[in-house]
Design a protein around this motif. Structure first.
Motif, PDB file in Angstrom:
ATOM      1  N   ALA A 130       0.855  -1.191   0.000  1.00 25.92           N
ATOM      2  CA  ALA A 130       0.000   0.000   0.000  1.00 25.92           C
ATOM      3  C   ALA A 130       0.892   1.242   0.000  1.00 25.92           C
ATOM      4  O   ALA A 130       1.367   1.698   1.049  1.00 25.92           O
ATOM      5  N   THR A 132       2.232   4.779   0.123  1.00 28.09           N
ATOM      6  CA  THR A 132       1.733   5.875   0.961  1.00 28.09           C
ATOM      7  C   THR A 132       2.597   7.119   0.790  1.00 28.09           C
ATOM      8  O   THR A 132       3.817   7.059   0.970  1.00 28.09           O
ATOM      9  N   VAL A 250      -6.186  -2.951   4.845  1.00 30.85           N
ATOM     10  CA  VAL A 250      -4.876  -3.053   4.178  1.00 30.85           C
ATOM     11  C   VAL A 250      -4.379  -4.494   4.246  1.00 30.85           C
ATOM     12  O   VAL A 250      -3.898  -5.055   3.258  1.00 30.85           O
ATOM     13  N   ILE A 286      -4.979   9.108   7.474  1.00 35.32           N
ATOM     14  CA  ILE A 286      -4.813   8.524   6.127  1.00 35.32           C
ATOM     15  C   ILE A 286      -6.037   8.743   5.254  1.00 35.32           C
ATOM     16  O   ILE A 286      -7.170   8.587   5.699  1.00 35.32           O
ATOM     17  N   SER A 287      -5.794   9.106   3.980  1.00 36.24           N
ATOM     18  CA  SER A 287      -6.878   9.224   2.992  1.00 36.24           C
ATOM     19  C   SER A 287      -6.552   8.354   1.787  1.00 36.24           C
ATOM     20  O   SER A 287      -5.384   8.187   1.418  1.00 36.24           O
ATOM     21  N   LEU A 288      -7.610   7.822   1.173  1.00 34.43           N
ATOM     22  CA  LEU A 288      -7.428   7.109  -0.102  1.00 34.43           C
ATOM     23  C   LEU A 288      -7.183   8.139  -1.187  1.00 34.43           C
ATOM     24  O   LEU A 288      -7.825   9.188  -1.200  1.00 34.43           O
ATOM     25  N   ILE A 293      -7.566   0.983  -1.701  1.00 41.42           N
ATOM     26  CA  ILE A 293      -6.216   1.052  -1.125  1.00 41.42           C
ATOM     27  C   ILE A 293      -5.147   0.925  -2.206  1.00 41.42           C
ATOM     28  O   ILE A 293      -4.142   1.644  -2.194  1.00 41.42           O
ATOM     29  N   LEU A 297      -2.206   5.860  -1.109  1.00 37.48           N
ATOM     30  CA  LEU A 297      -2.687   6.525   0.106  1.00 37.48           C
ATOM     31  C   LEU A 297      -1.918   7.817   0.342  1.00 37.48           C
ATOM     32  O   LEU A 297      -0.768   7.964  -0.083  1.00 37.48           O
ATOM     33  N   TYR A 298      -2.591   8.719   1.022  1.00 37.13           N
ATOM     34  CA  TYR A 298      -1.951   9.962   1.458  1.00 37.13           C
ATOM     35  C   TYR A 298      -2.082  10.003   2.979  1.00 37.13           C
ATOM     36  O   TYR A 298      -3.174   9.772   3.510  1.00 37.13           O
ATOM     37  N   ALA A 299      -0.990  10.246   3.672  1.00 37.17           N
ATOM     38  CA  ALA A 299      -1.028  10.212   5.133  1.00 37.17           C
ATOM     39  C   ALA A 299      -0.268  11.388   5.710  1.00 37.17           C
ATOM     40  O   ALA A 299       0.745  11.812   5.153  1.00 37.17           O
TER      41      ALA A 299
END
Ligand SMILES: *[C@@H]1O[C@H](CO)[C@@H](O)[C@H](O)[C@H]1NC(C)=O
Ligand SMILES: *[C@@H]1O[C@H](CO)[C@@H](O)[C@H](O)[C@H]1NC(C)=O
Ligand SMILES: *[C@@H]1O[C@H](CO)[C@@H](O)[C@H](O)[C@H]1NC(C)=O
Length: 368
Positions: A130, A132, A250, A286-288, A293, A297-299
């Motif tokens: 995943a 990120t 995830v 966290i955003s999709l 997934i 992802l953006y975190a």
């Protein structure tokens, strides 16, 4: 803020606390631990008023919102003009609340810190999982200003719970292949907003710990010609986590779902529970990027540090052109069977996280 020092381990070992988990621990140790938990009681929350007043909270939110949108546009999941912004006043109101991402308390570096890693944004190096995009803001809680020119170091396991740069029995499949790669490890310098950004993976799980990413914040380090750093001081040794429900999703994706190791939930992890103390929240926000997934992802997370703090975490290995090599005399050498710092992780006594009384807070203020 938990800096699990060797001294404390020695006391815990001597008291039999490690050998007999659950046995009541000497009050002095508890007090010492509570002090270690919070050597500086100032947190990001303490800075909320200043950070809101200076416009920083609003600006950072807008910057992150725009960056997530940019990633969505780049992935074909949104149109450039689609960005719907949140009400900044609402964002400011929520800032620093325990439900928001604020501060990760000091935690142990653990047995798998490898020094000498490269300064680079993209840490993937061929690892799958995943993906990120991480955005980490560092705030000086003594001045309530962003920390510029600090190096944020990040490391985590691959999707099946193996750390690179080390070979150890307790490290996932224990295979030798891991020692030859520096994937999922690296450093980034904070810019004018106190921000460091990385591209990495949601870490997989391994025996005895909930999924987590490690971070260390370096100040005043010297940049070497080969894109590594040397010297300086370390103000923060922390761990980031992923909210359990999202993590469960995830873990259902490939290749996380091929991991044969037993998974420990956040709620079962002593270090996670310690991380939640004092109103802190070590979970990444966290955003999709797309609809699932696998789209990425953006975190983000904000970390409060006192740049004058000087921790001495111990690396087990050093990254070189020939792969990870042992650091002579490391207290982690031989983990988990025989090492000076053995007795952490799974062996560490499980004590319910405890809010400190006002008396203890006052007392701590006077302990050097
Ligand atoms: C800092 O944040 C401001 C406001 O969001 C933004 O305009 C600027 O580009 C950022 N600077 C850096 C170096 O990222
Ligand atoms: C994680 O690393 C180990 C050791 O290098 C390797 O055997 C395993 O295949 C990796 N996991 C994934 C999902 O690539
Ligand atoms: C970078 O340079 C330092 C100092 O010469 C050296 O100790 C280190 O091994 C080098 N690291 C890599 C990855 O080449």
């Amino acid at each position: 803020m938990v800096q699990l020092t060797q001294a404390v381990t020695a006391i815990l070992l001597a008291s039999g606390a490690v050998a007999h988990p659950g046995k009541s621990i000497n009050k002095d140790i508890l007090r010492r631990q509570a002090h270690l938990d919070h050597p500086e009681r100032r947190s990001v929350q303490s800075c909320k008023r200043d950070l809101v007043a200076s416009g920083w909270v609003r600006e950072q939110h807008a910057r992150r919102e725009a960056r997530l949108h940019e990633l969505r546009v780049a992935g074909g999941f949104a149109k450039p003009n689609d960005l719907v912004r949140r009400n900044p006043a609402e964002v400011e109101g929520e800032y620093g609340a325990a439900a928001a991402c604020t501060l990760d308390p000091e935690a142990t570096e653990g047995p798998y810190w490898v020094i000498g890693e490269l300064i680079r944004q993209d840490l993937l190096t061929g690892e799958k999982g995943a993906v990120t995009h991480l955005d980490i803001n560092v705030i000086d809680t003594s001045t309530c200003k962003p920390v510029t020119d600090a190096y944020v170091e990040l490391w985590g396991t691959n999707a099946t719970g193996v750390y690179t740069g080390v070979q150890a029995k307790g490290n996932g499949d224990g295979s030798r292949t891991a020692v030859a790669t520096n994937a999922l490890r690296g450093l980034q310098k904070t810019g004018s907003n106190g921000t460091a950004t990385f591209i990495s993976l949601i870490p997989g799980h391994y025996v005895g710990r909930a999924n987590h990413l490690h971070t260390i914040i370096h100040h005043g380090a010297k940049l070497l010609p080969n894109n590594t750093i040397q010297g300086g001081t370390i103000s923060h040794v922390g761990q980031f986590y992923v909210e359990q429900n999202f993590l469960g999703q995830v873990e259902k994706t490939t290749p996380y779902n091929t991991n044969k190791q037993t998974q420990m939930l956040n709620s079962q992890d002593f270090l996670y529970q310690m991380g939640k103390q004092g109103g802190d929240d070590p979970n990444l926000h966290i955003s999709l990027i797309g609809s699932k997934i696998e789209d990425g992802l953006y975190a983000y997370i904000d970390i409060g540090v006192n740049p004058k703090a000087n921790y001495k975490p111990q690396p087990v290995n050093m990254w070189t052109e020939k792969g990870g090599i042992p650091v002579p005399g490391s207290p982690w050498t031989g983990y988990p069977d025989s090492c000076k710092n053995c007795g952490f992780g799974g062996g560490f006594p499980t004590r319910p996280p405890k809010e400190r009384s006002e008396d203890e807070k006052v007392e701590e203020a006077f302990v050097a």
